[in-house]
Design a protein around this motif. Structure first.
Motif, mmCIF file in Angstrom:
data_model
loop_
_atom_site.group_PDB
_atom_site.id
_atom_site.type_symbol
_atom_site.label_atom_id
_atom_site.label_comp_id
_atom_site.label_asym_id
_atom_site.label_seq_id
_atom_site.Cartn_x
_atom_site.Cartn_y
_atom_site.Cartn_z
ATOM 1 N N ASP A 88 0.752 -1.107 -0.134
ATOM 2 C CA ASP A 88 -0.171 0.052 0.079
ATOM 3 C C ASP A 88 0.891 1.497 0.033
ATOM 4 O O ASP A 88 2.129 1.431 0.678
ATOM 5 N N ARG A 89 0.324 2.399 -0.662
ATOM 6 C CA ARG A 89 0.824 3.684 -0.526
ATOM 7 C C ARG A 89 -0.106 4.468 0.383
ATOM 8 O O ARG A 89 -1.446 4.260 0.106
ATOM 9 N N VAL A 90 0.229 4.890 1.517
ATOM 10 C CA VAL A 90 -0.330 5.602 2.566
ATOM 11 C C VAL A 90 -0.106 6.863 2.643
ATOM 12 O O VAL A 90 1.064 7.463 2.603
ATOM 13 N N CYS A 91 -1.339 7.573 2.850
ATOM 14 C CA CYS A 91 -0.962 9.255 3.069
ATOM 15 C C CYS A 91 -1.526 9.374 4.777
ATOM 16 O O CYS A 91 -2.976 8.909 4.930
ATOM 17 N N ASP A 92 -0.749 10.025 5.548
ATOM 18 C CA ASP A 92 -1.364 10.017 6.904
ATOM 19 C C ASP A 92 -1.557 11.721 7.277
ATOM 20 O O ASP A 92 -0.702 12.605 7.146
ATOM 21 N N THR A 131 -0.995 16.745 -8.104
ATOM 22 C CA THR A 131 -0.169 15.705 -8.369
ATOM 23 C C THR A 131 -0.393 14.631 -7.096
ATOM 24 O O THR A 131 0.112 13.469 -7.356
ATOM 25 N N MET A 132 -0.804 14.809 -6.012
ATOM 26 C CA MET A 132 -1.205 13.890 -4.944
ATOM 27 C C MET A 132 -2.304 13.131 -5.209
ATOM 28 O O MET A 132 -2.557 12.160 -4.444
ATOM 29 N N TRP A 133 -3.243 13.653 -5.914
ATOM 30 C CA TRP A 133 -4.625 13.170 -6.071
ATOM 31 C C TRP A 133 -4.701 11.894 -6.655
ATOM 32 O O TRP A 133 -3.981 11.473 -7.626
ATOM 33 N N GLU A 134 -5.398 10.957 -6.239
ATOM 34 C CA GLU A 134 -5.946 9.466 -6.375
ATOM 35 C C GLU A 134 -4.379 8.818 -6.797
ATOM 36 O O GLU A 134 -4.243 7.723 -7.233
ATOM 37 N N GLN A 135 -3.479 9.075 -5.645
ATOM 38 C CA GLN A 135 -2.143 8.313 -5.696
ATOM 39 C C GLN A 135 -2.146 7.284 -4.545
ATOM 40 O O GLN A 135 -1.095 6.619 -4.526
ATOM 41 N N PHE A 136 -2.991 7.193 -3.634
ATOM 42 C CA PHE A 136 -2.819 6.396 -2.446
ATOM 43 C C PHE A 136 -3.992 5.398 -2.221
ATOM 44 O O PHE A 136 -5.126 5.519 -2.614
ATOM 45 N N ASP A 137 -3.447 4.137 -1.690
ATOM 46 C CA ASP A 137 -4.558 3.203 -1.398
ATOM 47 C C ASP A 137 -5.057 3.397 -0.252
ATOM 48 O O ASP A 137 -6.184 2.886 0.051
ATOM 49 N N VAL A 138 -4.485 3.735 0.989
ATOM 50 C CA VAL A 138 -4.915 4.050 2.303
ATOM 51 C C VAL A 138 -4.507 5.714 2.486
ATOM 52 O O VAL A 138 -3.509 6.012 2.403
ATOM 53 N N VAL A 139 -5.603 6.210 3.293
ATOM 54 C CA VAL A 139 -5.300 7.583 3.871
ATOM 55 C C VAL A 139 -5.840 7.342 5.326
ATOM 56 O O VAL A 139 -7.015 6.690 5.815
ATOM 57 N N ARG A 178 -9.986 13.016 -2.139
ATOM 58 C CA ARG A 178 -9.202 13.512 -3.452
ATOM 59 C C ARG A 178 -7.964 12.451 -3.572
ATOM 60 O O ARG A 178 -7.423 12.215 -4.528
ATOM 61 N N LEU A 179 -7.338 12.235 -2.338
ATOM 62 C CA LEU A 179 -5.978 11.400 -2.434
ATOM 63 C C LEU A 179 -6.466 10.053 -2.735
ATOM 64 O O LEU A 179 -5.425 9.522 -3.512
ATOM 65 N N LEU A 180 -7.356 9.606 -2.512
ATOM 66 C CA LEU A 180 -7.461 8.028 -2.576
ATOM 67 C C LEU A 180 -7.608 7.554 -4.221
ATOM 68 O O LEU A 180 -8.695 8.290 -4.848
ATOM 69 N N ARG A 181 -7.306 6.597 -4.413
ATOM 70 C CA ARG A 181 -7.607 5.824 -5.656
ATOM 71 C C ARG A 181 -9.138 5.363 -5.395
ATOM 72 O O ARG A 181 -9.474 5.163 -4.619
ATOM 73 N N TYR A 182 -9.616 5.129 -6.641
ATOM 74 C CA TYR A 182 -10.985 4.364 -6.707
ATOM 75 C C TYR A 182 -10.855 2.933 -5.733
ATOM 76 O O TYR A 182 -9.985 2.093 -6.071
ATOM 77 N N GLY A 183 -11.675 2.807 -4.831
ATOM 78 C CA GLY A 183 -11.552 1.540 -4.015
ATOM 79 C C GLY A 183 -10.797 1.779 -2.937
ATOM 80 O O GLY A 183 -10.478 0.661 -2.029
ATOM 81 N N GLY A 184 -9.955 2.774 -2.580
ATOM 82 C CA GLY A 184 -8.839 2.991 -1.570
ATOM 83 C C GLY A 184 -9.667 3.110 -0.132
ATOM 84 O O GLY A 184 -10.901 3.485 -0.171
ATOM 85 N N ARG A 185 -9.157 2.951 0.839
ATOM 86 C CA ARG A 185 -9.801 3.280 2.318
ATOM 87 C C ARG A 185 -9.072 4.435 2.964
ATOM 88 O O ARG A 185 -8.030 4.807 2.895
ATOM 89 N N PHE A 186 -10.169 4.873 3.613
ATOM 90 C CA PHE A 186 -9.870 6.008 4.522
ATOM 91 C C PHE A 186 -10.232 5.801 5.889
ATOM 92 O O PHE A 186 -11.335 5.053 6.323
ATOM 93 N N CYS A 187 -9.388 5.688 6.897
ATOM 94 C CA CYS A 187 -9.587 5.276 8.307
ATOM 95 C C CYS A 187 -9.150 6.577 9.252
ATOM 96 O O CYS A 187 -8.344 7.316 9.074
ATOM 97 N N LEU A 188 -10.107 6.844 10.236
ATOM 98 C CA LEU A 188 -9.909 7.954 10.916
ATOM 99 C C LEU A 188 -10.640 7.572 12.495
ATOM 100 O O LEU A 188 -11.306 6.612 12.531
ATOM 101 N N CYS A 189 -10.294 8.208 13.259
ATOM 102 C CA CYS A 189 -10.736 8.078 14.744
ATOM 103 C C CYS A 189 -11.391 9.519 15.080
ATOM 104 O O CYS A 189 -11.031 10.440 14.718
ATOM 105 N N GLN A 190 -12.287 9.345 16.221
ATOM 106 C CA GLN A 190 -13.042 10.669 16.376
ATOM 107 C C GLN A 190 -13.895 10.208 17.786
ATOM 108 O O GLN A 190 -13.862 8.970 18.088
#
Length: 239
Positions: free
Chosen positions: A40-44, A103-111, A151-163
Motif C-alpha cells: 500500500d501507498r499511505v498518506c497520513d 499531483t497527489m490526488w488519486e495516488q494512495f491506497d490508504v489515507v 481526493r487523495l485516494l484511488r478508486y476503492g481506496g480506504r480512509f480510516c480515522l478516529c473521532q
C-alpha cells in the motif's frame, strides 16, 4: 531543539516528541485499525510528529508513507526521525491538507487521520498554538479532512480515522459528501461497563452501502490492561 525527546519504537526505529507534538493511545489504536498492506501507498493527514506513519512502519511496513502536517515543528520532528532511522520510503510533507497539489490526488491506497476532536471555540482552548491545531478545528474541519481523503485516494481506496463517538453522525455525513462509503466501525471504551470514548471508522471510495460494526474494544478488565489492548498500545521503551 532542547526539549525534543528521542523515543525508541523498536529496532532501528524511533520517534521525536516534544511538549507541543506528542501522541496518545488513540494514535496507536488507529494504526492497528488501519493495518495497511505491505504493497500500500499511505498518506497520513494531521500527522503531527509522524507517530502513525512510524508505527505503521514498525508493524506493517507499507510500500510508501507520506505524513502531511501543517505545523513546521511537527513536520521537522517527523523528518528528524526519518533521517535518524534512514527511512527512504517515508516523506514528511509540510502543508495544508485543504490545499494539497493535484499531483497527489488519486495516488494512495490508504489515507489515515487522527483529526481535531473539537469544533473551533468549543470547550477548553489551549494557549499553545500547536495544541489548538491538534485538538480544535482551527486549521481544518472534519469535512475538510474527508474531502482531502476523497481526493487523495484511488478508486476503492480506504480512509480510516478516529473521532469522539459524539460526532459519529458528522463522520458519516462528511464521508458521504466526500464519496467515501462507511464500511467498518469499532467503538472503544476504557472498560466493558463504561461508555465508549473513541470510535474508529473506515470509509471506502466508491463502495456500495453496507456497514460492518465490529465488537466493542474494552481496554481494561479486572486484571488490568487486556492482552489485545496491551499489544495495540505498546510503545517500545514505554510502559
Amino acid at each position: 531543539m532542547e526539549d525534543w525527546n528521542i523515543q525508541p519504537l523498536g529496532e532501528h526505529l524511533c520517534i521525536v516528541t516534544s511538549p507541543r507534538h506528542g501522541f496518545g493511545t488513540d494514535a496507536c489504536l488507529l494504526t492497528h485499525f488501519t493495518a495497511p498492506k505491505h504493497k500500500d501507498r499511505v498518506c497520513d493527514l494531521c500527522s503531527g510528529c509522524g507517530v502513525i506513519p512510524l508505527l505503521m512502519e514498525r508493524h506493517y511496513a507499507p510500500a510508501q508513507v507520506v505524513g502531511v502536517e501543517i505545523s513546521p515543528e511537527g513536520a521537522r520532528q517527523y523528518q528528524t526521525a526519518l533521517d535518524r532511522c534512514g527511512l527512504t520510503t517515508h516523506q514528511s510533507y509540510l502543508g495544508d491538507l485543504r490545499r494539497l497539489p493535484k499531483t497527489m490526488w488519486e495516488q494512495f491506497d490508504v489515507v489515515s487521520c487522527n483529526p481535531p476532536y473539537f469544533m473551533a471555540g468549543s470547550g477548553e482552548v489551549s494557549r499553545v498554538a500547536e495544541h489548538r491545531l491538534a485538538r480544535h478545528e482551527e486549521g481544518c474541519t472534519l469535512d475538510d479532512v474527508c474531502q482531502a481523503a476523497g481526493r487523495l485516494l484511488r478508486y476503492g481506496g480506504r480512509f480510516c480515522l478516529c473521532q469522539r463517538p459524539q460526532r459519529l453522525a458528522e463522520v458519516f455525513s462528511a464521508m458521504s459528501r466526500a464519496g467515501l462509503e462507511p464500511k467498518r466501525m469499532r467503538l472503544v471504551s476504557k472498560r466493558w461497563d463504561t461508555p465508549p470514548w473513541l470510535v474508529l471508522v473506515e470509509g471506502k471510495k466508491g463502495a456500495a452501502p453496507g456497514l460492518q460494526v465490529l465488537p466493542l474494544l474494552a481496554l481494561y478488565d479486572e486484571n488490568g490492561l487486556r492482552p489485545q489492548a496491551a499489544e495495540w498500545t505498546r510503545i517500545e521503551g514505554k510502559d
